[in-house]
Design a protein around this motif. Structure first.
Motif, short mmCIF file in Angstrom:
data_model
loop_
_atom_site.label_atom_id
_atom_site.label_comp_id
_atom_site.label_asym_id
_atom_site.label_seq_id
_atom_site.Cartn_x
_atom_site.Cartn_y
_atom_site.Cartn_z
N SER A 124 -12.37 -0.22 -6.92
CA SER A 124 -12.72 0.55 -8.12
C SER A 124 -11.97 0.02 -9.32
CB SER A 124 -12.37 2.03 -7.90
OG SER A 124 -13.02 2.53 -6.76
N PRO A 125 -12.41 0.35 -10.52
CA PRO A 125 -11.71 -0.15 -11.72
C PRO A 125 -10.43 0.60 -12.05
CG PRO A 125 -13.62 1.16 -12.37
CD PRO A 125 -13.66 1.06 -10.86
N ASN A 126 -10.18 1.74 -11.39
CA ASN A 126 -9.00 2.54 -11.70
C ASN A 126 -7.92 2.34 -10.65
OD1 ASN A 126 -10.29 3.83 -13.96
ND2 ASN A 126 -11.48 4.98 -12.45
N PRO A 127 -6.64 2.36 -11.04
CA PRO A 127 -5.55 2.20 -10.07
C PRO A 127 -5.41 3.45 -9.19
CG PRO A 127 -4.65 2.66 -12.23
CD PRO A 127 -6.14 2.50 -12.41
N ALA A 128 -4.74 3.27 -8.05
CA ALA A 128 -4.50 4.38 -7.13
C ALA A 128 -3.10 4.27 -6.56
CB ALA A 128 -5.51 4.37 -5.99
N THR A 129 -2.42 5.39 -6.39
CA THR A 129 -1.15 5.41 -5.67
C THR A 129 -1.46 5.59 -4.19
OG1 THR A 129 -0.90 7.79 -5.97
CG2 THR A 129 0.13 6.37 -7.62
N TYR A 130 -0.71 4.92 -3.33
CA TYR A 130 -1.01 4.95 -1.90
C TYR A 130 0.27 4.88 -1.09
CZ TYR A 130 0.08 0.01 -1.64
OH TYR A 130 0.75 -1.19 -1.69
N THR A 131 0.12 5.21 0.20
CA THR A 131 1.17 5.00 1.18
C THR A 131 0.52 4.39 2.41
OG1 THR A 131 2.41 6.91 0.40
CG2 THR A 131 2.95 6.09 2.60
N LEU A 132 1.08 3.31 2.89
CA LEU A 132 0.63 2.68 4.13
C LEU A 132 1.63 3.05 5.21
CD1 LEU A 132 -1.04 0.62 5.82
CD2 LEU A 132 0.52 -1.14 4.96
N ARG A 133 1.13 3.60 6.31
CA ARG A 133 1.99 3.96 7.45
C ARG A 133 1.49 3.20 8.67
NH1 ARG A 133 4.96 8.66 6.26
NH2 ARG A 133 4.13 9.76 4.45
N ILE A 134 2.43 2.69 9.43
CA ILE A 134 2.10 1.96 10.66
C ILE A 134 2.96 2.53 11.78
CG2 ILE A 134 1.98 -0.29 11.77
CD1 ILE A 134 2.04 -1.45 8.84
N ASN A 135 2.30 3.06 12.80
CA ASN A 135 2.99 3.64 13.94
C ASN A 135 2.77 2.80 15.19
OD1 ASN A 135 2.49 6.11 12.14
ND2 ASN A 135 3.94 6.84 13.66
N PHE A 136 3.79 2.73 16.03
CA PHE A 136 3.69 2.09 17.33
C PHE A 136 3.96 3.15 18.39
CE2 PHE A 136 4.82 -1.15 14.34
CZ PHE A 136 4.03 -2.22 14.71
N ASN A 137 3.08 3.25 19.38
CA ASN A 137 3.21 4.23 20.45
C ASN A 137 2.91 3.54 21.77
OD1 ASN A 137 3.69 6.63 18.83
ND2 ASN A 137 1.58 6.36 18.16
N ASP A 138 3.40 4.13 22.86
CA ASP A 138 3.06 3.62 24.18
C ASP A 138 1.57 3.74 24.39
OD1 ASP A 138 5.66 2.99 24.92
OD2 ASP A 138 6.06 5.03 25.61
N ASP A 139 0.97 2.69 24.91
CA ASP A 139 -0.46 2.70 25.22
C ASP A 139 -0.63 3.27 26.61
OD1 ASP A 139 -3.13 2.23 25.80
OD2 ASP A 139 -3.15 0.30 24.80
N PRO A 140 -1.35 4.39 26.76
CA PRO A 140 -1.48 5.01 28.08
C PRO A 140 -2.25 4.15 29.09
CG PRO A 140 -2.89 6.11 26.49
CD PRO A 140 -2.04 5.12 25.74
N THR A 141 -2.94 3.11 28.63
CA THR A 141 -3.70 2.27 29.57
C THR A 141 -2.82 1.20 30.21
OG1 THR A 141 -4.37 0.75 27.80
CG2 THR A 141 -5.83 2.62 28.28
#
Length: 142
Positions: A124-141
């Motif tokens: 888009s032509p307008n700016p945006a404030t954001y937060t990027l979150r990255i989580n690591f968890n045990d994979d049950p498989t």
């Protein structure tokens, strides 16, 4: 003499700080993955066109990764997220068109080690404030 010293040193310090901020690579970010940082959070930012973030997964990991970007802007904007794995495979996530305010990515266990790239893309032509979150968890498989 002190004024001359400041006139020389201050611009050099500003250039050094600027170079340090634009030349960040995966080697400069903490190593994440199994048993290390259970959550890696990139502090809020402002995206005008594209912001790029890197994480370094230390070793091949059986963990799963969940990443999401959440934003706010007025008027509403369309944000996408491109995730590129160390093997070069990338995925563009762009499900929530306006008036949505988040995009999410899930990668199940078997995360390859190396540099992961997260691009926050403002369509888009307008700016945006954001937060990027990255989580690591045990994979049950696993």
């Amino acid at each position: 003499m002190k004024l001359l010293k400041w006139l020389i040193l201050l611009p050099l310090a500003i250039v050094a700080l600027w170079l340090g901020s634009v030349m960040t690579t995966s080697a400069d970010v903490p190593c994440v993955g199994a048993g290390l940082n259970p959550e890696y959070i990139v502090k809020p930012g402002i995206v005008y066109t594209t912001d790029v973030h890197h994480i370094n997964v230390c070793a091949d990991s059986p963990m799963m990764m969940f990443a999401w970007v959440k934003w706010r802007a007025s008027p509403p904007v369309d944000i996408a997220m491109r995730v590129t794995r160390p093997d070069g495979k990338s995925q563009l996530v762009n499900w929530n068109n306006p008036p949505g305010n988040y995009e999410a990515y899930l990668d199940f266990g078997g995360l390859p080690a190396g540099d992961w790239t997260f691009e926050i893309i403002n369509k888009s032509p307008n700016p945006a404030t954001y937060t990027l979150r990255i989580n690591f968890n045990d994979d049950p498989t696993f």
